[in-house]
Scaffold this motif. Structure first.
Motif, PDB file in Angstrom:
ATOM      1  N   TYR A 232      51.414  87.856   3.179  1.00 26.65           N
ATOM      2  CA  TYR A 232      50.068  88.423   3.071  1.00 26.65           C
ATOM      3  C   TYR A 232      50.148  89.836   2.486  1.00 26.65           C
ATOM      4  CZ  TYR A 232      47.986  84.741   5.973  1.00 26.65           C
ATOM      5  OH  TYR A 232      47.531  83.538   6.466  1.00 26.65           O
ATOM      6  N   LEU A 233      49.065  90.245   1.854  1.00 26.62           N
ATOM      7  CA  LEU A 233      48.948  91.586   1.287  1.00 26.62           C
ATOM      8  C   LEU A 233      47.742  92.257   1.948  1.00 26.62           C
ATOM      9  CD1 LEU A 233      50.166  93.435  -0.938  1.00 26.62           C
ATOM     10  CD2 LEU A 233      48.588  92.350  -2.562  1.00 26.62           C
ATOM     11  N   GLU A 234      47.947  93.451   2.510  1.00 25.40           N
ATOM     12  CA  GLU A 234      46.875  94.117   3.255  1.00 25.40           C
ATOM     13  C   GLU A 234      46.117  95.140   2.417  1.00 25.40           C
ATOM     14  OE1 GLU A 234      47.845  95.711   7.061  1.00 25.40           O
ATOM     15  OE2 GLU A 234      48.533  93.788   7.857  1.00 25.40           O
ATOM     16  N   TYR A 235      44.848  95.274   2.738  1.00 27.20           N
ATOM     17  CA  TYR A 235      43.956  96.260   2.125  1.00 27.20           C
ATOM     18  C   TYR A 235      44.047  97.535   2.955  1.00 27.20           C
ATOM     19  CZ  TYR A 235      39.556  98.033   0.078  1.00 27.20           C
ATOM     20  OH  TYR A 235      38.593  98.763  -0.581  1.00 27.20           O
ATOM     21  N   THR A 236      44.397  98.654   2.323  1.00 24.97           N
ATOM     22  CA  THR A 236      44.670  99.883   3.084  1.00 24.97           C
ATOM     23  C   THR A 236      43.545 100.906   3.029  1.00 24.97           C
ATOM     24  OG1 THR A 236      45.841 100.784   1.164  1.00 24.97           O
ATOM     25  CG2 THR A 236      47.169  99.635   2.830  1.00 24.97           C
ATOM     26  N   ASN A 238      39.953 102.748   3.872  1.00 23.32           N
ATOM     27  CA  ASN A 238      39.211 102.965   5.118  1.00 23.32           C
ATOM     28  C   ASN A 238      37.887 102.211   5.138  1.00 23.32           C
ATOM     29  OD1 ASN A 238      41.124 104.710   6.268  1.00 23.32           O
ATOM     30  ND2 ASN A 238      40.340 106.432   5.053  1.00 23.32           N
ATOM     31  N   ASP A 239      37.403 101.826   3.959  1.00 31.21           N
ATOM     32  CA  ASP A 239      36.165 101.056   3.896  1.00 31.21           C
ATOM     33  C   ASP A 239      36.444  99.602   4.293  1.00 31.21           C
ATOM     34  OD1 ASP A 239      37.789 100.836   1.604  1.00 31.21           O
ATOM     35  OD2 ASP A 239      36.134 100.012   0.424  1.00 31.21           O
ATOM     36  N   LYS A 240      35.398  98.858   4.619  1.00 29.54           N
ATOM     37  CA  LYS A 240      35.527  97.454   5.018  1.00 29.54           C
ATOM     38  C   LYS A 240      34.639  96.596   4.115  1.00 29.54           C
ATOM     39  CE  LYS A 240      38.041  98.658   8.641  1.00 29.54           C
ATOM     40  NZ  LYS A 240      39.491  98.530   8.590  1.00 29.54           N
ATOM     41  N   PRO A 241      35.095  96.335   2.890  1.00 25.15           N
ATOM     42  CA  PRO A 241      34.250  95.608   1.934  1.00 25.15           C
ATOM     43  C   PRO A 241      34.061  94.122   2.251  1.00 25.15           C
ATOM     44  CG  PRO A 241      36.410  96.038   0.998  1.00 25.15           C
ATOM     45  CD  PRO A 241      36.360  96.764   2.295  1.00 25.15           C
ATOM     46  N   VAL A 242      34.875  93.595   3.164  1.00 25.29           N
ATOM     47  CA  VAL A 242      34.735  92.197   3.593  1.00 25.29           C
ATOM     48  C   VAL A 242      34.755  92.175   5.120  1.00 25.29           C
ATOM     49  CG1 VAL A 242      35.787  89.888   3.575  1.00 25.29           C
ATOM     50  CG2 VAL A 242      35.853  91.290   1.509  1.00 25.29           C
ATOM     51  N   LYS A 243      33.819  91.458   5.720  1.00 23.65           N
ATOM     52  CA  LYS A 243      33.705  91.449   7.189  1.00 23.65           C
ATOM     53  C   LYS A 243      33.958  90.063   7.795  1.00 23.65           C
ATOM     54  CE  LYS A 243      30.395  95.252   7.018  1.00 23.65           C
ATOM     55  NZ  LYS A 243      30.561  95.433   5.570  1.00 23.65           N
ATOM     56  N   ASN A 335      38.491  86.885  -7.273  1.00 26.13           N
ATOM     57  CA  ASN A 335      37.537  85.929  -7.840  1.00 26.13           C
ATOM     58  C   ASN A 335      36.506  85.429  -6.821  1.00 26.13           C
ATOM     59  OD1 ASN A 335      38.723  86.036 -10.358  1.00 26.13           O
ATOM     60  ND2 ASN A 335      40.139  84.367  -9.944  1.00 26.13           N
ATOM     61  N   MET A 336      36.792  85.628  -5.523  1.00 30.03           N
ATOM     62  CA  MET A 336      35.885  85.123  -4.488  1.00 30.03           C
ATOM     63  C   MET A 336      34.881  86.166  -3.995  1.00 30.03           C
ATOM     64  SD  MET A 336      38.298  82.676  -2.140  1.00 30.03           S
ATOM     65  CE  MET A 336      39.645  83.832  -1.911  1.00 30.03           C
ATOM     66  N   VAL A 337      34.970  87.399  -4.521  1.00 28.34           N
ATOM     67  CA  VAL A 337      34.062  88.456  -4.069  1.00 28.34           C
ATOM     68  C   VAL A 337      33.378  89.136  -5.248  1.00 28.34           C
ATOM     69  CG1 VAL A 337      35.317  88.903  -1.921  1.00 28.34           C
ATOM     70  CG2 VAL A 337      35.916  90.182  -3.988  1.00 28.34           C
ATOM     71  N   GLU A 338      32.280  89.825  -4.955  1.00 25.90           N
ATOM     72  CA  GLU A 338      31.529  90.525  -5.998  1.00 25.90           C
ATOM     73  C   GLU A 338      32.222  91.807  -6.434  1.00 25.90           C
ATOM     74  OE1 GLU A 338      29.031  89.318  -7.467  1.00 25.90           O
ATOM     75  OE2 GLU A 338      28.128  87.837  -6.121  1.00 25.90           O
ATOM     76  N   ASN A 339      32.768  92.530  -5.431  1.00 16.74           N
ATOM     77  CA  ASN A 339      33.310  93.847  -5.766  1.00 16.74           C
ATOM     78  C   ASN A 339      34.321  94.298  -4.705  1.00 16.74           C
ATOM     79  OD1 ASN A 339      33.538  96.266  -7.199  1.00 16.74           O
ATOM     80  ND2 ASN A 339      32.025  97.268  -5.882  1.00 16.74           N
ATOM     81  N   ILE A 340      35.492  94.713  -5.140  1.00 16.96           N
ATOM     82  CA  ILE A 340      36.495  95.246  -4.209  1.00 16.96           C
ATOM     83  C   ILE A 340      37.487  96.087  -5.012  1.00 16.96           C
ATOM     84  CG2 ILE A 340      38.224  93.371  -4.338  1.00 16.96           C
ATOM     85  CD1 ILE A 340      38.258  93.531  -1.171  1.00 16.96           C
ATOM     86  N   ASP A 341      38.017  97.125  -4.399  1.00 13.81           N
ATOM     87  CA  ASP A 341      38.976  98.007  -5.076  1.00 13.81           C
ATOM     88  C   ASP A 341      40.368  97.388  -5.018  1.00 13.81           C
ATOM     89  OD1 ASP A 341      40.624 100.004  -6.000  1.00 13.81           O
ATOM     90  OD2 ASP A 341      39.669 101.611  -4.853  1.00 13.81           O
ATOM     91  N   LYS A 344      43.671  99.104  -3.662  1.00 15.08           N
ATOM     92  CA  LYS A 344      43.922  99.334  -2.229  1.00 15.08           C
ATOM     93  C   LYS A 344      44.648  98.167  -1.555  1.00 15.08           C
ATOM     94  CE  LYS A 344      40.110 102.608  -1.711  1.00 15.08           C
ATOM     95  NZ  LYS A 344      38.765 102.859  -1.141  1.00 15.08           N
ATOM     96  N   PHE A 345      44.936  97.103  -2.296  1.00  6.87           N
ATOM     97  CA  PHE A 345      45.805  96.036  -1.782  1.00  6.87           C
ATOM     98  C   PHE A 345      47.249  96.431  -2.087  1.00  6.87           C
ATOM     99  CE2 PHE A 345      41.918  93.405  -2.220  1.00  6.87           C
ATOM    100  CZ  PHE A 345      41.899  92.850  -0.947  1.00  6.87           C
ATOM    101  N   ASN A 346      47.876  97.155  -1.193  1.00  7.58           N
ATOM    102  CA  ASN A 346      49.201  97.689  -1.530  1.00  7.58           C
ATOM    103  C   ASN A 346      50.194  97.696  -0.372  1.00  7.58           C
ATOM    104  OD1 ASN A 346      48.208  99.814  -0.005  1.00  7.58           O
ATOM    105  ND2 ASN A 346      47.606 101.021  -1.807  1.00  7.58           N
ATOM    106  N   LYS A 347      49.903  96.948   0.671  1.00  4.70           N
ATOM    107  CA  LYS A 347      50.843  96.899   1.803  1.00  4.70           C
ATOM    108  C   LYS A 347      51.185  95.440   2.111  1.00  4.70           C
ATOM    109  CE  LYS A 347      51.242  97.944   6.745  1.00  4.70           C
ATOM    110  NZ  LYS A 347      50.500  98.348   7.960  1.00  4.70           N
ATOM    111  N   TRP A 348      52.454  95.083   1.914  1.00  2.00           N
ATOM    112  CA  TRP A 348      52.883  93.713   2.206  1.00  2.00           C
ATOM    113  C   TRP A 348      53.052  93.520   3.713  1.00  2.00           C
ATOM    114  CZ3 TRP A 348      52.565  90.032  -1.269  1.00  2.00           C
ATOM    115  CH2 TRP A 348      52.679  90.351  -2.628  1.00  2.00           C
ATOM    116  N   GLY A 349      52.570  92.401   4.228  1.00  2.61           N
ATOM    117  CA  GLY A 349      52.758  92.072   5.641  1.00  2.61           C
ATOM    118  C   GLY A 349      54.119  91.432   5.870  1.00  2.61           C
TER     119      GLY A 349
END
Length: 406
Positions: A232-236, A238-243, A335-341, A344-349
């Motif tokens: 998995y790759l984590e979003y780092t 502080n915002d929460k664009p997906v809930k 591809n599954m979302v409208e907008n995300i940075d 910020k996906f830069n931490k491997w689990g």
């Protein structure tokens, strides 16, 4: 039997493996046979080192599986069980639900097939349109329709494992960590670590090694574990664009669900997992835990599957290897979302290994749980996702159908 030395111990039930399946087997045994003596042996020094502690933490609702499968029978029940268990014992849970989105007309057909399966399994599930989707997950996008699953939730698997262990110890269950199964000594005796363990019934819940151990007792003749690595790759940010958990429509011919968004118990977003063919059973990182005999055995089978393209293995392997490229993995999720940075996906689990059973005769991945056994031993050969979710009712069924005291 005579006098037993300190290195010889005797129990009614000996369980191999302290993952979620081993612990819930013990829980169900104690509920059915409260006076029985139970030992759980574990080759690692800690709980949850392998699949049970490395999975996504998602409690699945139970709509992916055909109605005649054990997975369908136990996933919904297990989801409700663990939701209640977490509430009752003050364990953390995120009841965020899940949406399944699709990208074209072909996937729309599969979406309706999932709804049909959910209906047959009596799983609460709602077909929603693009506008309604915004009420559940404003950032998700789909082609015409999506599925809303209100029962899906996320938990901390290790928190549940630890709570189970403490509860089982209070009930008199003995744990032997750093105690690896070595070999079958005689009828009803095994060598594990430094111990000779006598048992009335042995239950093999060894996950990645369940097939190997089963062969010592004359089982798993048609099966072998083929490991797949999940990362998995984590979003780092502080915002929460997906809930809410966002999943794509899967290829229902394979037991993998595709790259998706998982919302952890603390709201952290992660994307994945991969399902990359691994080259040995504990192929987590580098050459750590490398075993030559395993490598040769598994690489041989993977070569056969690749050359024959059994169940589309060649296509799967090519597709999954691309996911080692971080940008490619991110694109699958974006591809599954409208907008995300994306930056910020830069931490491997922590990587996990899926112990996936292969039928060596048909060259097909086994989709459902598989159990074999006789009056002395029981072998849980295929406890793959959603095994964590389904574990309690599934192991209750195993105890009822395969295990008699005395």
């Amino acid at each position: 039997m005579g006098k037993i030395s300190s290195k010889e111990k005797s129990y009614d039930f000996v369980i191999i493996g302290a993952g979620i399946i081993g612990l819930t087997i013990a829980k169900n045994l104690k509920e059915k046979y409260p006076k029985s003596s139970i030992a759980i042996i574990e080759k690692e020094k800690q709980l949850g080192f392998h699949s049970s502690g490395r999975n996504s933490g998602v409690l699945h609702a139970g709509f992916y599986y055909t109605a005649d499968s054990l997975k369908a029978k136990f996933t919904k029940e297990g989801c409700l069980y663990w939701r209640n268990y977490c509430e009752k014992n003050n364990l953390r849970i995120n009841k965020c639900g899940k949406v399944v989105v699709c990208k074209d007309e072909k996937e729309l057909e599969t979406l309706y097939e999932l709804k049909k399966r959910g209906d047959l399994n009596k799983v609460p599930l709602e077909v929603i349109d693009e506008e309604e989707l915004k009420n559940y997950e404003p950032n998700a996008k789909t082609y015409k329709k999506a599925l809303w699953s209100p029962l899906t939730a996320t938990v901390d698997p290790k928190e549940i494992l630890l709570h189970l262990k403490i509860t089982l110890e209070k009930d008199g269950v003995s744990f032997f960590f750093d105690t690896e199964y070595k070999y079958r000594m005689d009828d009803n005796i095994i060598k594990a670590g430094d111990f000779s363990l006598h048992y009335k019934k042995l239950i093999n819940c060894a996950g990645l090694y369940a097939d190997d151990i089963a062969r010592d007792f004359g089982f798993s003749e048609n099966y072998i574990i083929i490991p797949f690595k999940g990362i998995y790759l984590e979003y780092t940010g502080n915002d929460k664009p997906v809930k809410t958990n966002i999943y794509p429509v899967p290829n229902i011919k394979n037991p993998f669900l595709g790259v998706h968004y998982t919302i952890k118990i603390d709201g952290t977003i992660k994307i994945g997992p991969t399902a990359i063919p691994a080259f040995w059973r504990e192929n987590y990182k580098g050459i750590s835990r490398f075993k030559l005999d395993e490598f040769l055995q598994i690489i041989t089978w993977e070569a056969i599957l690749f050359l024959t393209n059994a169940f589309g293995f060649r296509n799967l392997a090519f597709e999954e290897m691309k996911k080692y490229n971080k940008n490619y993995l991110i694109e699958q999720a974006v591809n599954m979302v409208e907008n995300i940075d994306k930056s910020k996906f830069n931490k491997w689990g922590k990587p996990g290994i899926r112990a996936q059973l292969l039928n060596m005769k048909t060259k097909e991945l086994v989709q459902d749980f598989v159990v074999e056994g006789d009056k002395n031993t029981v072998h849980i050969l295929n406890a793959v996702s959603p095994a964590f979710t389904a574990s309690y009712p599934f192991t209750k069924w195993v105890v009822q159908n395969y295990i008699k005291e005395g």
